[in-house]
Design a protein around this motif. Structure first.
Motif, PDB file in Angstrom:
ATOM      1  N   ALA A   5       0.829  -1.204   0.000  1.00  0.00           N
ATOM      2  CA  ALA A   5       0.000   0.000   0.000  1.00  0.00           C
ATOM      3  C   ALA A   5       0.866   1.258   0.000  1.00  0.00           C
ATOM      4  O   ALA A   5       0.573   2.220  -0.725  1.00  0.00           O
ATOM      5  N   LYS A   6       1.950   1.255   0.777  1.00  0.00           N
ATOM      6  CA  LYS A   6       2.861   2.407   0.785  1.00  0.00           C
ATOM      7  C   LYS A   6       3.502   2.607  -0.579  1.00  0.00           C
ATOM      8  O   LYS A   6       3.623   3.737  -1.054  1.00  0.00           O
ATOM      9  N   LYS A   7       3.899   1.527  -1.217  1.00  0.00           N
ATOM     10  CA  LYS A   7       4.530   1.615  -2.531  1.00  0.00           C
ATOM     11  C   LYS A   7       3.555   2.163  -3.568  1.00  0.00           C
ATOM     12  O   LYS A   7       3.918   3.009  -4.391  1.00  0.00           O
ATOM     13  N   ILE A   8       2.323   1.722  -3.519  1.00  0.00           N
ATOM     14  CA  ILE A   8       1.311   2.206  -4.466  1.00  0.00           C
ATOM     15  C   ILE A   8       1.070   3.695  -4.270  1.00  0.00           C
ATOM     16  O   ILE A   8       1.016   4.455  -5.243  1.00  0.00           O
ATOM     17  N   THR A   9       0.916   4.146  -3.025  1.00  0.00           N
ATOM     18  CA  THR A   9       0.678   5.573  -2.792  1.00  0.00           C
ATOM     19  C   THR A   9       1.893   6.404  -3.199  1.00  0.00           C
ATOM     20  O   THR A   9       1.752   7.492  -3.748  1.00  0.00           O
ATOM     21  N   ARG A  10       3.099   5.889  -2.964  1.00  0.00           N
ATOM     22  CA  ARG A  10       4.318   6.586  -3.361  1.00  0.00           C
ATOM     23  C   ARG A  10       4.378   6.728  -4.890  1.00  0.00           C
ATOM     24  O   ARG A  10       4.690   7.791  -5.414  1.00  0.00           O
ATOM     25  N   GLU A  11       4.028   5.651  -5.605  1.00  0.00           N
ATOM     26  CA  GLU A  11       4.020   5.708  -7.065  1.00  0.00           C
ATOM     27  C   GLU A  11       2.971   6.677  -7.572  1.00  0.00           C
ATOM     28  O   GLU A  11       3.195   7.400  -8.557  1.00  0.00           O
ATOM     29  N   GLN A  12       1.805   6.723  -6.948  1.00  0.00           N
ATOM     30  CA  GLN A  12       0.758   7.658  -7.357  1.00  0.00           C
ATOM     31  C   GLN A  12       1.211   9.103  -7.146  1.00  0.00           C
ATOM     32  O   GLN A  12       0.952   9.965  -7.992  1.00  0.00           O
ATOM     33  N   ARG A  13       1.879   9.368  -6.021  1.00  0.00           N
ATOM     34  CA  ARG A  13       2.379  10.730  -5.778  1.00  0.00           C
ATOM     35  C   ARG A  13       3.424  11.120  -6.807  1.00  0.00           C
ATOM     36  O   ARG A  13       3.447  12.251  -7.281  1.00  0.00           O
ATOM     37  N   LEU A  14       4.288  10.175  -7.186  1.00  0.00           N
ATOM     38  CA  LEU A  14       5.303  10.465  -8.196  1.00  0.00           C
ATOM     39  C   LEU A  14       4.658  10.770  -9.552  1.00  0.00           C
ATOM     40  O   LEU A  14       5.078  11.687 -10.257  1.00  0.00           O
ATOM     41  N   LYS A  15       3.630  10.008  -9.921  1.00  0.00           N
ATOM     42  CA  LYS A  15       2.924  10.256 -11.181  1.00  0.00           C
ATOM     43  C   LYS A  15       2.272  11.638 -11.169  1.00  0.00           C
ATOM     44  O   LYS A  15       2.316  12.366 -12.157  1.00  0.00           O
ATOM     45  N   GLU A  16       1.645  11.987 -10.048  1.00  0.00           N
ATOM     46  CA  GLU A  16       1.007  13.299  -9.941  1.00  0.00           C
ATOM     47  C   GLU A  16       2.049  14.408 -10.034  1.00  0.00           C
ATOM     48  O   GLU A  16       1.829  15.427 -10.696  1.00  0.00           O
ATOM     49  N   THR A  17       3.169  14.226  -9.372  1.00  0.00           N
ATOM     50  CA  THR A  17       4.230  15.232  -9.402  1.00  0.00           C
ATOM     51  C   THR A  17       4.781  15.390 -10.809  1.00  0.00           C
ATOM     52  O   THR A  17       4.971  16.509 -11.283  1.00  0.00           O
ATOM     53  N   ARG A  18       4.998  14.289 -11.502  1.00  0.00           N
ATOM     54  CA  ARG A  18       5.493  14.350 -12.883  1.00  0.00           C
ATOM     55  C   ARG A  18       4.477  15.012 -13.791  1.00  0.00           C
ATOM     56  O   ARG A  18       4.838  15.781 -14.675  1.00  0.00           O
ATOM     57  N   GLY A  19       3.195  14.693 -13.575  1.00  0.00           N
ATOM     58  CA  GLY A  19       2.144  15.337 -14.383  1.00  0.00           C
ATOM     59  C   GLY A  19       2.071  16.832 -14.136  1.00  0.00           C
ATOM     60  O   GLY A  19       1.904  17.617 -15.058  1.00  0.00           O
ATOM     61  N   ASN A  20       2.222  17.263 -12.884  1.00  0.00           N
ATOM     62  CA  ASN A  20       2.196  18.689 -12.551  1.00  0.00           C
ATOM     63  C   ASN A  20       3.416  19.382 -13.133  1.00  0.00           C
ATOM     64  O   ASN A  20       3.315  20.531 -13.595  1.00  0.00           O
ATOM     65  N   ASN A  21       4.567  18.745 -13.126  1.00  0.00           N
ATOM     66  CA  ASN A  21       5.788  19.341 -13.691  1.00  0.00           C
ATOM     67  C   ASN A  21       5.642  19.532 -15.196  1.00  0.00           C
ATOM     68  O   ASN A  21       6.071  20.544 -15.745  1.00  0.00           O
ATOM     69  N   ARG A  22       5.045  18.594 -15.892  1.00  0.00           N
ATOM     70  CA  ARG A  22       4.867  18.703 -17.343  1.00  0.00           C
ATOM     71  C   ARG A  22       3.882  19.823 -17.681  1.00  0.00           C
ATOM     72  O   ARG A  22       4.083  20.545 -18.644  1.00  0.00           O
ATOM     73  N   GLU A  23       2.807  19.964 -16.906  1.00  0.00           N
ATOM     74  CA  GLU A  23       1.823  21.007 -17.152  1.00  0.00           C
ATOM     75  C   GLU A  23       2.418  22.395 -16.909  1.00  0.00           C
ATOM     76  O   GLU A  23       2.113  23.344 -17.624  1.00  0.00           O
ATOM     77  N   SER A  24       3.250  22.513 -15.893  1.00  0.00           N
ATOM     78  CA  SER A  24       3.810  23.828 -15.575  1.00  0.00           C
ATOM     79  C   SER A  24       4.866  24.259 -16.609  1.00  0.00           C
ATOM     80  O   SER A  24       5.097  25.446 -16.791  1.00  0.00           O
ATOM     81  N   LYS A  25       5.493  23.315 -17.286  1.00  0.00           N
ATOM     82  CA  LYS A  25       6.497  23.627 -18.296  1.00  0.00           C
ATOM     83  C   LYS A  25       5.853  24.123 -19.588  1.00  0.00           C
ATOM     84  O   LYS A  25       6.460  24.875 -20.328  1.00  0.00           O
ATOM     85  N   THR A  26       4.657  23.707 -19.869  1.00  0.00           N
ATOM     86  CA  THR A  26       4.014  24.104 -21.119  1.00  0.00           C
ATOM     87  C   THR A  26       3.284  25.408 -21.024  1.00  0.00           C
ATOM     88  O   THR A  26       3.146  26.093 -20.148  1.00  0.00           O
TER      89      THR A  26
END
Length: 70
Positions: A49-70
């Motif tokens: 469960a910790k690994k899944i939540t950590r992966e979800q946070r990383l995906k969200e962070t990567r998605g937010n970084n891509r949106e802010s760059k464009t």
């Protein structure tokens, strides 16, 4: 029944100490095995469960970084 009374059954023909000790050790080992298995299962599920939540946070962070760059 092979024993004349319940007392004879508990006495086990003079071998009661060894018979009941072996039963006690067997059931004690089984209880320990079951307890440790349940605890280990809980640990593994918590780690998953910790690994899944950590992966979800990383995906969200990567998605937010891509949106802010464009």
């Amino acid at each position: 029944m092979q024993f004349d009374s319940f007392k004879d059954f508990l006495d086990m023909g003079g071998y009661a100490f060894y018979v009941w000790l072996s039963y006690g050790v067997t059931f004690g080992c089984l209880a320990t095995l079951i307890t440790l298995s349940i605890k280990q299962k809980r640990k593994v599920l918590i780690e998953i469960a910790k690994k899944i939540t950590r992966e979800q946070r990383l995906k969200e962070t990567r998605g937010n970084n891509r949106e802010s760059k464009t």
